[in-house]
Design an enzyme around this catalytic site. Sequence first.
Site, PDB file in Angstrom:
ATOM      1  N   ASN A   9      -2.682  -3.284   1.864  1.00  0.00           N
ATOM      2  CA  ASN A   9      -1.889  -4.181   2.181  1.00  0.00           C
ATOM      3  C   ASN A   9      -2.235  -4.643   3.882  1.00  0.00           C
ATOM      4  O   ASN A   9      -1.929  -3.754   4.615  1.00  0.00           O
ATOM      5  CB  ASN A   9      -0.355  -3.806   2.115  1.00  0.00           C
ATOM      6  CG  ASN A   9       0.625  -4.877   2.581  1.00  0.00           C
ATOM      7  OD1 ASN A   9       0.454  -5.819   3.079  1.00  0.00           O
ATOM      8  ND2 ASN A   9       2.002  -4.296   2.712  1.00  0.00           N
ATOM      9  N   LYS A  11      -1.046  -6.817   5.581  1.00  0.00           N
ATOM     10  CA  LYS A  11       0.082  -7.479   6.536  1.00  0.00           C
ATOM     11  C   LYS A  11      -0.145  -8.550   7.161  1.00  0.00           C
ATOM     12  O   LYS A  11      -1.264  -9.328   6.754  1.00  0.00           O
ATOM     13  CB  LYS A  11       0.795  -6.357   7.405  1.00  0.00           C
ATOM     14  CG  LYS A  11       1.138  -4.969   6.420  1.00  0.00           C
ATOM     15  CD  LYS A  11       2.001  -4.113   7.027  1.00  0.00           C
ATOM     16  CE  LYS A  11       2.487  -2.848   6.162  1.00  0.00           C
ATOM     17  NZ  LYS A  11       3.165  -1.817   6.637  1.00  0.00           N
ATOM     18  N   HIS A  92       8.784  -5.895  -0.411  1.00  0.00           N
ATOM     19  CA  HIS A  92       8.359  -4.738   0.548  1.00  0.00           C
ATOM     20  C   HIS A  92       9.581  -4.391   1.551  1.00  0.00           C
ATOM     21  O   HIS A  92      10.273  -5.482   1.810  1.00  0.00           O
ATOM     22  CB  HIS A  92       6.864  -5.330   1.356  1.00  0.00           C
ATOM     23  CG  HIS A  92       6.403  -4.222   2.223  1.00  0.00           C
ATOM     24  ND1 HIS A  92       6.770  -3.961   3.254  1.00  0.00           N
ATOM     25  CD2 HIS A  92       5.475  -3.426   2.022  1.00  0.00           C
ATOM     26  CE1 HIS A  92       6.137  -2.990   3.881  1.00  0.00           C
ATOM     27  NE2 HIS A  92       5.045  -2.741   2.994  1.00  0.00           N
ATOM     28  N   GLU A  94       9.552  -4.464   4.447  1.00  0.00           N
ATOM     29  CA  GLU A  94       9.579  -5.298   5.499  1.00  0.00           C
ATOM     30  C   GLU A  94      10.162  -6.721   5.442  1.00  0.00           C
ATOM     31  O   GLU A  94      10.677  -7.387   6.022  1.00  0.00           O
ATOM     32  CB  GLU A  94       7.933  -5.509   6.198  1.00  0.00           C
ATOM     33  CG  GLU A  94       7.566  -4.057   7.015  1.00  0.00           C
ATOM     34  CD  GLU A  94       6.224  -4.051   6.991  1.00  0.00           C
ATOM     35  OE1 GLU A  94       5.371  -5.042   6.537  1.00  0.00           O
ATOM     36  OE2 GLU A  94       5.730  -3.022   7.307  1.00  0.00           O
ATOM     37  N   GLU A 164       7.691   3.551  -1.098  1.00  0.00           N
ATOM     38  CA  GLU A 164       7.425   3.602   0.229  1.00  0.00           C
ATOM     39  C   GLU A 164       8.475   3.862   1.084  1.00  0.00           C
ATOM     40  O   GLU A 164       9.425   2.958   1.230  1.00  0.00           O
ATOM     41  CB  GLU A 164       6.981   2.146   0.417  1.00  0.00           C
ATOM     42  CG  GLU A 164       5.566   1.679  -0.037  1.00  0.00           C
ATOM     43  CD  GLU A 164       4.868   0.577   0.845  1.00  0.00           C
ATOM     44  OE1 GLU A 164       3.694   1.057   1.138  1.00  0.00           O
ATOM     45  OE2 GLU A 164       5.701  -0.337   1.231  1.00  0.00           O
ATOM     46  N   GLY A 170       4.039   2.812   8.869  1.00  0.00           N
ATOM     47  CA  GLY A 170       3.649   2.466  10.236  1.00  0.00           C
ATOM     48  C   GLY A 170       4.100   3.613  11.218  1.00  0.00           C
ATOM     49  O   GLY A 170       3.997   3.372  12.459  1.00  0.00           O
ATOM     50  N   SER A 206       1.997   5.552   5.761  1.00  0.00           N
ATOM     51  CA  SER A 206       0.980   6.239   6.680  1.00  0.00           C
ATOM     52  C   SER A 206       0.077   7.112   5.646  1.00  0.00           C
ATOM     53  O   SER A 206      -0.215   8.180   5.968  1.00  0.00           O
ATOM     54  CB  SER A 206       2.015   7.067   7.398  1.00  0.00           C
ATOM     55  OG  SER A 206       2.694   6.496   8.364  1.00  0.00           O
TER      56      SER A 206
HETATM   57  P1  13P Z   1       1.302   1.867   6.634  1.00  0.00           P
HETATM   58  O1  13P Z   1       0.137   2.640   5.978  1.00  0.00           O
HETATM   59  O2  13P Z   1       0.530   1.306   8.066  1.00  0.00           O
HETATM   60  O3  13P Z   1       2.358   3.067   6.772  1.00  0.00           O
HETATM   61  O4  13P Z   1       1.971   0.963   5.675  1.00  0.00           O
HETATM   62  C1  13P Z   1       2.358   1.255   4.635  1.00  0.00           C
HETATM   63  C2  13P Z   1       2.816  -0.134   3.932  1.00  0.00           C
HETATM   64  O5  13P Z   1       3.910  -0.535   4.162  1.00  0.00           O
HETATM   65  C3  13P Z   1       2.048  -0.656   3.000  1.00  0.00           C
HETATM   66  O6  13P Z   1       2.481  -1.588   2.018  1.00  0.00           O
END
Ligand code: 13P
Length: 244
Positions: A9, A11, A92, A94, A164, A170, A206
Amino acid sequence: MAAKLVVGNWKMNGSVEKNRSLVSALLQDEATAGAVVCPPCVYLSQVRDLIAGSRLRLGAQNVSRYGDGAYTGDVSAQMLAEFGCRYVIVGHSERRALFGEFDADVAQKMVVAVAAGMTPIVCVGESLQQRQQGDAVAVVLAQLQAAKELAGVEVLQASVVAYEPVWAIGTGVAATLLDVAQMHGAIKTALREWGAGDLSLLYGGSVKPEGASELMALPGVDGVLVGGASLVAAQFVAICRAAM
Ligand code: 13P
């Protein structure tokens, strides 16, 4: 044992030039065969062309809950499918936290994605506070139950689920193997009870090359959803190798 699924992803990261060099590095390693990359929507066409003829696969990060029509700024499932997306991430954290998406939006997006022939990657996860209060499993199962009830079990059966934990995204602090094993066990049990036991269940938060093979060796972990490390070719390739 089925192959593990590795999904990157990206982002809201990338540029025409960065995408070109990242994808060309990924294509040089056989380990990325079968992996999925999810660039920002505006780059789907570029990345589709870059991966043409390879075994890398394309996914989107979001989809409109509506069909084509007067929905300024949205992109429909049909459009994503037309551009070669086989997967689309929905729900997600976010999007839930920053863009006000609720379970009903997530379920509707699952429905339109499946109708367009794509596989939704449905994200669920608890906040740090919810985990500290001992509510992690209940919160995650409630999110999944809402998806099942609002989208229907057939649509859920056609999806992939990604656990997740919000506090691991992150932050560089991945969930422990014990946390993941317990949560994945609880999710798989619920999915089996609902007649959706064949679903692939990914872990995200992560994920780095270090520890990726131990993570994917856990029972109930069918792959990983990778954020930051999917932007660094060497790291994403190493995670794909760990999945082999
Ligand atoms: P990170 O791997 O940067 O923690 O992000 C995970 C994520 O949100 C994947 O969708």
